[in-house]
Design a protein around this motif. Structure first.
Motif, PDB file in Angstrom:
ATOM      1  N   THR A 282       0.831  -1.203   0.000  1.00 55.77           N
ATOM      2  CA  THR A 282       0.000   0.000   0.000  1.00 55.77           C
ATOM      3  C   THR A 282       0.866   1.253   0.000  1.00 55.77           C
ATOM      4  N   VAL A 283       1.874   1.260   0.859  1.00 60.55           N
ATOM      5  CA  VAL A 283       2.776   2.407   0.933  1.00 60.55           C
ATOM      6  C   VAL A 283       3.568   2.536  -0.366  1.00 60.55           C
ATOM      7  N   LEU A 284       4.083   1.431  -0.859  1.00 68.95           N
ATOM      8  CA  LEU A 284       4.850   1.437  -2.106  1.00 68.95           C
ATOM      9  C   LEU A 284       4.004   1.986  -3.256  1.00 68.95           C
ATOM     10  N   ASP A 285       2.762   1.540  -3.368  1.00 68.90           N
ATOM     11  CA  ASP A 285       1.873   2.030  -4.426  1.00 68.90           C
ATOM     12  C   ASP A 285       1.616   3.524  -4.290  1.00 68.90           C
ATOM     13  N   ALA A 286       1.406   3.992  -3.052  1.00 67.86           N
ATOM     14  CA  ALA A 286       1.151   5.420  -2.825  1.00 67.86           C
ATOM     15  C   ALA A 286       2.358   6.258  -3.244  1.00 67.86           C
ATOM     16  N   VAL A 287       3.546   5.817  -2.885  1.00 65.58           N
ATOM     17  CA  VAL A 287       4.757   6.560  -3.236  1.00 65.58           C
ATOM     18  C   VAL A 287       4.987   6.494  -4.747  1.00 65.58           C
ATOM     19  N   ALA A 288       4.818   5.326  -5.337  1.00 66.03           N
ATOM     20  CA  ALA A 288       5.070   5.153  -6.771  1.00 66.03           C
ATOM     21  C   ALA A 288       4.074   5.923  -7.634  1.00 66.03           C
ATOM     22  N   SER A 289       2.882   6.192  -7.122  1.00 68.22           N
ATOM     23  CA  SER A 289       1.871   6.882  -7.929  1.00 68.22           C
ATOM     24  C   SER A 289       1.806   8.385  -7.658  1.00 68.22           C
ATOM     25  N   ARG A 290       2.645   8.885  -6.769  1.00 64.53           N
ATOM     26  CA  ARG A 290       2.640  10.320  -6.477  1.00 64.53           C
ATOM     27  C   ARG A 290       2.953  11.121  -7.734  1.00 64.53           C
ATOM     28  N   ARG A 291       2.301  12.235  -7.860  1.00 66.14           N
ATOM     29  CA  ARG A 291       2.586  13.127  -8.974  1.00 66.14           C
ATOM     30  C   ARG A 291       2.385  14.560  -8.527  1.00 66.14           C
ATOM     31  N   SER A 292       2.890  15.481  -9.277  1.00 67.16           N
ATOM     32  CA  SER A 292       2.682  16.901  -9.012  1.00 67.16           C
ATOM     33  C   SER A 292       1.456  17.368  -9.778  1.00 67.16           C
ATOM     34  N   TRP A 293       0.676  18.225  -9.148  1.00 68.02           N
ATOM     35  CA  TRP A 293      -0.512  18.803  -9.778  1.00 68.02           C
ATOM     36  C   TRP A 293      -0.271  20.299  -9.933  1.00 68.02           C
ATOM     37  N   SER A 294       0.094  20.734 -11.122  1.00 64.31           N
ATOM     38  CA  SER A 294       0.390  22.149 -11.333  1.00 64.31           C
ATOM     39  C   SER A 294      -0.866  23.003 -11.391  1.00 64.31           C
ATOM     40  N   SER A 295      -2.008  22.363 -11.503  1.00 65.42           N
ATOM     41  CA  SER A 295      -3.275  23.065 -11.504  1.00 65.42           C
ATOM     42  C   SER A 295      -4.173  22.413 -10.451  1.00 65.42           C
ATOM     43  N   VAL A 296      -4.634  23.219  -9.495  1.00 70.58           N
ATOM     44  CA  VAL A 296      -5.478  22.700  -8.419  1.00 70.58           C
ATOM     45  C   VAL A 296      -6.720  23.566  -8.268  1.00 70.58           C
ATOM     46  N   THR A 297      -7.713  23.041  -7.554  1.00 63.22           N
ATOM     47  CA  THR A 297      -8.948  23.780  -7.311  1.00 63.22           C
ATOM     48  C   THR A 297      -8.813  24.628  -6.043  1.00 63.22           C
ATOM     49  N   SER A 298      -9.864  25.329  -5.709  1.00 63.75           N
ATOM     50  CA  SER A 298      -9.847  26.248  -4.568  1.00 63.75           C
ATOM     51  C   SER A 298     -10.058  25.568  -3.220  1.00 63.75           C
ATOM     52  N   GLU A 299     -10.228  24.270  -3.200  1.00 59.40           N
ATOM     53  CA  GLU A 299     -10.373  23.547  -1.927  1.00 59.40           C
ATOM     54  C   GLU A 299      -8.993  23.305  -1.335  1.00 59.40           C
ATOM     55  N   ALA A 300      -8.948  23.254   0.000  1.00 59.25           N
ATOM     56  CA  ALA A 300      -7.667  22.995   0.673  1.00 59.25           C
ATOM     57  C   ALA A 300      -7.927  22.293   1.999  1.00 59.25           C
ATOM     58  N   PRO A 301      -6.919  21.593   2.505  1.00 59.72           N
ATOM     59  CA  PRO A 301      -7.082  20.947   3.811  1.00 59.72           C
ATOM     60  C   PRO A 301      -7.321  21.984   4.909  1.00 59.72           C
TER      61      PRO A 301
END
Length: 179
Positions: free
Chosen positions: A5-24
């Motif tokens: 699970t951790v390996l898949d999460a790290v391997a699938s990470r990507r940068s999102w240069s365009s994001v919406t107005s929602e935030a944590p």
């Protein structure tokens, strides 16, 4: 949680240069910061801190970028995400832990945060620039003498309908050697 699970999460990470107005929220972010703070840290110095910029704080950052760049118009870069997280190395005096190692810890915290934010469904991209070390940036972020700005994580929602996409797979054999 399994290794896969951790390996898949790290391997699938990507940068999102365009994001919406929602935030944590602050509370969501605090959980992520607490977990990211568990990176390897020689002598447990915790030589880092995170500065969250939301709302008008992002406009002030845009003005500081313009000042550093000698532009008349404020930069709109900080407005590209609803949450900008400044990653600051707060170097501690230590006879055992050199500054470069403390910077590596701060970088590790930033990267771990980006992984956790990505795994939580947020879009994240890392931004740096020559002006991170400019006096205007020091002032805008309230840095102390022992601190340096490393860069920013831009965080927001992932645009609906956008898919993860694929990144080029790292050829481990090119980078893995043994003595």
């Amino acid at each position: 949680m399994t290794f896969e699970t951790v390996l898949d999460a790290v391997a699938s990470r990507r940068s999102w240069s365009s994001v919406t107005s929602e935030a944590p929220t602050h509370d969501e972010l605090a959980r992520i910061v607490a977990a990211a703070g568990r990176v390897a840290d020689h002598s447990s110095l915790r030589p880092w801190r995170i500065v969250a910029l939301r709302g008008d704080a992002r406009r002030r950052l845009g003005k500081a970028i313009a000042k550093a760049s000698k532009d008349r118009k404020p930069s709109d870069k900080p407005l590209k995400a609803p949450l900008v997280l400044a990653v600051v190395v707060s170097a501690k005096k230590s006879h055992k832990v050199p500054r470069w190692e403390q910077e590596a810890v701060a970088s590790g915290v930033a990267h771990t945060m980006s992984l956790l934010l990505d795994a939580a469904g947020w879009g994240v991209f890392w931004r740096t620039g020559w002006y991170t070390r400019h006096k205007a940036m020091r002032k805008a972020h309230g840095l102390e003498k022992n601190e340096e700005l490393m860069g920013w994580l831009y965080v927001g929602g992932v645009p609906e309908g956008r898919r993860r996409g694929s990144r080029r797979v790292v050829d481990a054999e090119r980078f893995l050697t043994e003595l």
